[in-house]
Design an enzyme around this catalytic site. Sequence first.
Site, PDB file in Angstrom:
ATOM      1  N   THR A 112     -61.183  28.477  -8.672  1.00  0.00           N
ATOM      2  CA  THR A 112     -61.892  27.721  -9.710  1.00  0.00           C
ATOM      3  C   THR A 112     -63.392  27.725  -9.456  1.00  0.00           C
ATOM      4  O   THR A 112     -64.199  27.965 -10.368  1.00  0.00           O
ATOM      5  CB  THR A 112     -61.390  26.271  -9.739  1.00  0.00           C
ATOM      6  N   ASP A 135     -54.661  21.999  -0.237  1.00  0.00           N
ATOM      7  CA  ASP A 135     -54.742  22.797   0.987  1.00  0.00           C
ATOM      8  C   ASP A 135     -55.910  22.407   1.885  1.00  0.00           C
ATOM      9  O   ASP A 135     -55.944  22.782   3.060  1.00  0.00           O
ATOM     10  CB  ASP A 135     -54.861  24.283   0.647  1.00  0.00           C
TER      11      ASP A 135
END
Length: 330
Positions: A112, A135
Amino acid sequence: MRDKSINVKKIAVLTSGGDAPGMNAAIRAVARTAHENDLLCAGVMAGYKGLMAGDFMPLGPRSVGMVLGRGGTLLKSSRSKEFTTYEGRQKAYQQLKENEIDALIAIGGNGTLTGAHLFGKEFAFPVIGIPGSIDNDLFGTDYSLGFQTAVQTAVEAIDKIRDTATSHDRIFFVEVMGRDSGWIALHTALASGAIAVALPEVSFNREKLLKTVLKNGRLGKLSSIVVVAEGCKEGSAGSLAGWMQHMHPEYDIRVTVLGHLQRGGPPAAPDRILASQLGHAAVKALLAGSTDVMVGQINNHMALTPLIDVVEKDNRIDTHLLELVEGLSN
């Protein structure tokens, strides 16, 4: 990076890539901070796919009510191959200009923010990134949105697994998310009292695991938890469990894969607070003339990191925590 020529009257916010608990809280903070500063705010539906299609919805203080504790993302999310092309990004730029939008806030992970960086550079368009990834692999922030909730979810699941492991003297291999990053696995292992953790970044010593299990058995500890990140290079939880079962058929070994369970559910309080801080800081950064940066939190302070550093550098795991897992495994 600062650009004193930036004049922001209307902003857009999107979520892209994998969803993460806390994204809604960040959207809420962006919309309400925009309103507080007399800015118009638009939500982009379905990430970059919606940006290219011009799929916008107005966001005001009331339209983001009751979302602080909701998981997922009210704006939906997607992964777009078309936006990885210049032609796709040009479509997005045209939609933003046609809708009189002056700046973009992108919430998501590495993919992104890579897209946001390229888009901002190519079209001289103001962009700010907010780290949204369970993550926790983004450089420029101690924690990204969703990470702390994902760890809490995994720990709660293992607490339940431990009850049956203890009751039946079983060894459980529990697989958590983390294709390239071991942050979830490492924090989960430490918080759940696992005897070992297998990470993508560090070679996993199978023989050392066997020695630990045998030693613990001699000390009367007959049940154990081993946490495995899905991206472990030495194999999945299933393959590692199969290897141990082959080596020691007398052990009662089971496997649990938590999977997308870790993405869902209400964000934990730390993620709600962090999301609120980051969403507020992103709007303030735009108003101050910042662009092509990500807002993050480092040592409990808001920080701006160039997007090029965010996408090119790694947020490395804390090896001290790995040593701590091993040191407390008896």
